[in-house]
Design a protein around this motif. Structure first.
Motif, PDB file in Angstrom:
ATOM      1  N   ARG A   1      -2.462  -0.188  -3.355  1.00 46.15           N
ATOM      2  CA  ARG A   1      -3.572  -0.905  -2.718  1.00 46.15           C
ATOM      3  C   ARG A   1      -4.608  -1.276  -3.770  1.00 46.15           C
ATOM      4  NH1 ARG A   1       0.493  -0.108   0.619  1.00 46.15           N
ATOM      5  NH2 ARG A   1      -0.037  -0.487   2.798  1.00 46.15           N
ATOM      6  N   PRO A   2      -5.036  -2.552  -3.804  1.00 47.32           N
ATOM      7  CA  PRO A   2      -6.071  -2.959  -4.766  1.00 47.32           C
ATOM      8  C   PRO A   2      -7.457  -2.596  -4.223  1.00 47.32           C
ATOM      9  CG  PRO A   2      -5.337  -4.862  -3.515  1.00 47.32           C
ATOM     10  CD  PRO A   2      -4.516  -3.697  -3.031  1.00 47.32           C
ATOM     11  N   LEU A   3      -8.202  -1.821  -4.984  1.00 48.73           N
ATOM     12  CA  LEU A   3      -9.537  -1.402  -4.566  1.00 48.73           C
ATOM     13  C   LEU A   3     -10.533  -1.666  -5.693  1.00 48.73           C
ATOM     14  CD1 LEU A   3      -8.723   2.069  -2.920  1.00 48.73           C
ATOM     15  CD2 LEU A   3      -8.917  -0.154  -1.785  1.00 48.73           C
ATOM     16  N   GLY A   4     -11.683  -2.228  -5.334  1.00 47.08           N
ATOM     17  CA  GLY A   4     -12.705  -2.491  -6.325  1.00 47.08           C
ATOM     18  C   GLY A   4     -13.260  -1.200  -6.899  1.00 47.08           C
ATOM     19  N   ILE A   5     -13.514  -1.205  -8.196  1.00 51.75           N
ATOM     20  CA  ILE A   5     -14.071  -0.026  -8.856  1.00 51.75           C
ATOM     21  C   ILE A   5     -15.567   0.023  -8.576  1.00 51.75           C
ATOM     22  CG2 ILE A   5     -14.497   1.088 -11.078  1.00 51.75           C
ATOM     23  CD1 ILE A   5     -11.858  -0.265 -12.040  1.00 51.75           C
ATOM     24  N   CYS A   6     -15.985   1.094  -7.932  1.00 50.23           N
ATOM     25  CA  CYS A   6     -17.371   1.236  -7.512  1.00 50.23           C
ATOM     26  C   CYS A   6     -18.224   1.938  -8.566  1.00 50.23           C
ATOM     27  CB  CYS A   6     -17.418   2.009  -6.191  1.00 50.23           C
ATOM     28  SG  CYS A   6     -19.036   2.100  -5.436  1.00 50.23           S
TER      29      CYS A   6
ATOM     30  N   THR B   1      -4.067   2.466   4.280  1.00 48.32           N
ATOM     31  CA  THR B   1      -5.389   3.013   3.993  1.00 48.32           C
ATOM     32  C   THR B   1      -5.667   4.259   4.829  1.00 48.32           C
ATOM     33  OG1 THR B   1      -6.293   1.321   5.485  1.00 48.32           O
ATOM     34  CG2 THR B   1      -6.476   0.921   3.114  1.00 48.32           C
ATOM     35  N   ARG B   2      -5.100   4.328   6.030  1.00 48.19           N
ATOM     36  CA  ARG B   2      -5.281   5.546   6.830  1.00 48.19           C
ATOM     37  C   ARG B   2      -4.548   6.724   6.177  1.00 48.19           C
ATOM     38  NH1 ARG B   2      -8.008   4.610  11.313  1.00 48.19           N
ATOM     39  NH2 ARG B   2      -8.152   2.454  12.036  1.00 48.19           N
ATOM     40  N   THR B   3      -3.418   6.456   5.579  1.00 45.93           N
ATOM     41  CA  THR B   3      -2.713   7.508   4.855  1.00 45.93           C
ATOM     42  C   THR B   3      -3.526   7.928   3.627  1.00 45.93           C
ATOM     43  OG1 THR B   3      -0.559   6.690   5.593  1.00 45.93           O
ATOM     44  CG2 THR B   3      -0.577   8.111   3.653  1.00 45.93           C
ATOM     45  N   LEU B   4      -4.105   6.952   2.944  1.00 44.60           N
ATOM     46  CA  LEU B   4      -4.926   7.265   1.776  1.00 44.60           C
ATOM     47  C   LEU B   4      -6.110   8.151   2.168  1.00 44.60           C
ATOM     48  CD1 LEU B   4      -5.562   6.862  -1.233  1.00 44.60           C
ATOM     49  CD2 LEU B   4      -6.769   4.750  -0.613  1.00 44.60           C
ATOM     50  N   SER B   5      -6.680   7.915   3.338  1.00 48.21           N
ATOM     51  CA  SER B   5      -7.834   8.700   3.779  1.00 48.21           C
ATOM     52  C   SER B   5      -7.486  10.164   3.998  1.00 48.21           C
ATOM     53  CB  SER B   5      -8.419   8.103   5.066  1.00 48.21           C
ATOM     54  OG  SER B   5      -7.573   8.342   6.181  1.00 48.21           O
ATOM     55  N   GLN B   6      -6.192  10.482   4.075  1.00 47.48           N
ATOM     56  CA  GLN B   6      -5.752  11.860   4.280  1.00 47.48           C
ATOM     57  C   GLN B   6      -5.483  12.593   2.971  1.00 47.48           C
ATOM     58  OE1 GLN B   6      -2.353  11.382   6.876  1.00 47.48           O
ATOM     59  NE2 GLN B   6      -3.548  10.263   8.400  1.00 47.48           N
ATOM     60  N   ALA B   7      -5.617  11.885   1.842  1.00 43.96           N
ATOM     61  CA  ALA B   7      -5.415  12.524   0.541  1.00 43.96           C
ATOM     62  C   ALA B   7      -6.468  13.610   0.338  1.00 43.96           C
ATOM     63  CB  ALA B   7      -5.489  11.491  -0.582  1.00 43.96           C
ATOM     64  N   LYS B   8      -6.035  14.776  -0.130  1.00 46.81           N
ATOM     65  CA  LYS B   8      -6.925  15.923  -0.256  1.00 46.81           C
ATOM     66  C   LYS B   8      -7.235  16.240  -1.710  1.00 46.81           C
ATOM     67  CE  LYS B   8      -5.260  18.059   4.038  1.00 46.81           C
ATOM     68  NZ  LYS B   8      -4.489  16.861   4.425  1.00 46.81           N
ATOM     69  N   CYS B   9      -8.308  16.995  -1.895  1.00 45.39           N
ATOM     70  CA  CYS B   9      -8.713  17.427  -3.233  1.00 45.39           C
ATOM     71  C   CYS B   9      -7.531  18.121  -3.921  1.00 45.39           C
ATOM     72  CB  CYS B   9      -9.904  18.375  -3.112  1.00 45.39           C
ATOM     73  SG  CYS B   9     -10.560  18.948  -4.689  1.00 45.39           S
ATOM     74  N   GLY B  10      -7.227  17.681  -5.132  1.00 44.05           N
ATOM     75  CA  GLY B  10      -6.111  18.247  -5.877  1.00 44.05           C
ATOM     76  C   GLY B  10      -4.841  17.437  -5.795  1.00 44.05           C
ATOM     77  N   ASP B  11      -4.740  16.537  -4.828  1.00 46.25           N
ATOM     78  CA  ASP B  11      -3.555  15.680  -4.729  1.00 46.25           C
ATOM     79  C   ASP B  11      -3.490  14.736  -5.920  1.00 46.25           C
ATOM     80  OD1 ASP B  11      -2.934  16.853  -2.335  1.00 46.25           O
ATOM     81  OD2 ASP B  11      -3.448  15.132  -1.074  1.00 46.25           O
ATOM     82  N   GLY B  12      -2.286  14.386  -6.314  1.00 44.72           N
ATOM     83  CA  GLY B  12      -2.098  13.431  -7.400  1.00 44.72           C
ATOM     84  C   GLY B  12      -1.707  12.063  -6.862  1.00 44.72           C
TER      85      GLY B  12
END
Length: 253
Positions: A51-56, A74-85
């Motif tokens: 997914r292309p995302l602007g660098i904030c 993007t809903r799957t991305l929102s589930q990424a947790k601290c420590g995930d690669g």
């Protein structure tokens, strides 16, 4: 640009359906210009395209990207947790190049288009920014602290539930005579940029204007041609490779 494995440091909701993900890079990404973007995996193999995302924001080896929940990816991305690669490719595209000698810049952003503008403001502490940013409603308002670094800040919402009622373009046009801008930079939905171009022409405002286009991107490196846009001279341009930042008079909107 380089591809690497990054580690999720934080992934939080910052407004309704809006998330900010901060990643710690495993190696130096090189110089990043405000307005460039990254291609990021969403964490599961069934999603072939990044997914292309602007660098904030960039802070040392940490990079923050903001995104809106739109589909399954993007809903799957929102589930990424601290420590995930997550795999990330960056920096991509051409950002906002502020010409030497520019001291005052008008910033016009709408919706998720505000995100790449933050990196421009943070990257030029010596420039006076006059920011006009618009949201759908109060539930969509986010990252105001980043824009408070501007010399002046005008906030609008479509329904008037926060700030002024209206949009970022109308707010800028109403205050343009009081903004000593040497340059205008803008990012937002296509209709916003189209109206901006029309209003600049109608009001005989000849201040140079750079815009970042929002297009659906497949590969992010100019190979798939999904994000082709028309230029004013009739030729084609790849938004991901030739842009996403263009002079507003260079492209059809």
């Amino acid at each position: 640009m380089n591809q690497q494995r990054a580690t999720v440091k934080e992934n939080i909701a910052i407004a309704q359906n809006i998330y900010a993900i901060t990643l710690t890079l495993s190696k130096d990404a090189g110089k990043i210009t405000g307005g460039q973007f990254a291609n990021i995996s969403v964490g599961q193999g069934k999603f072939l395209l990044k997914r292309p995302l602007g660098i904030c924001k960039v802070n040392g080896s940490d990079i923050t990207l903001c995104y809106q929940l739109k589909g399954e990816g993007t809903r799957t991305l929102s589930q990424a947790k601290c420590g995930d690669g997550l795999d990330i490719l960056l920096p991509l595209g051409n950002g906002f190049i502020i010409p030497q000698g520019v001291k005052n810049v008008a910033v016009i952003g709408g919706g998720v288009g505000i995100f790449p503008l933050i990196s421009v403001i943070n990257g030029h502490p010596d420039i006076n920014f006059y920011s006009f940013i618009g949201f759908r409603n109060k539930d969509a308002v986010c990252l105001l602290d980043e824009f408070k670094k501007s010399k002046s800040l005008t906030i609008t919402t479509d329904d008037g539930s926060f700030g002024q009622k209206g949009n970022a373009v109308s707010a800028y046009m109403a205050g343009a005579k009081d903004v000593p801008a040497d340059l205008i930079i803008a990012c937002g939905p296509p209709v916003m940029l189209r109206v901006l171009k029309e209003q600049l022409t109608k009001n005989n405002i000849t201040t140079p204007c750079l815009v970042s286009l929002e297009e659906r991107m497949g590969c992010g490196v100019g190979a798939c041609l999904v994000c082709v846009c028309k230029k004013a001279d009739g030729s084609n341009a790849r938004v991901c490779k030739d842009g996403p930042v263009f002079n507003i008079n260079e492209v059809e909107l």
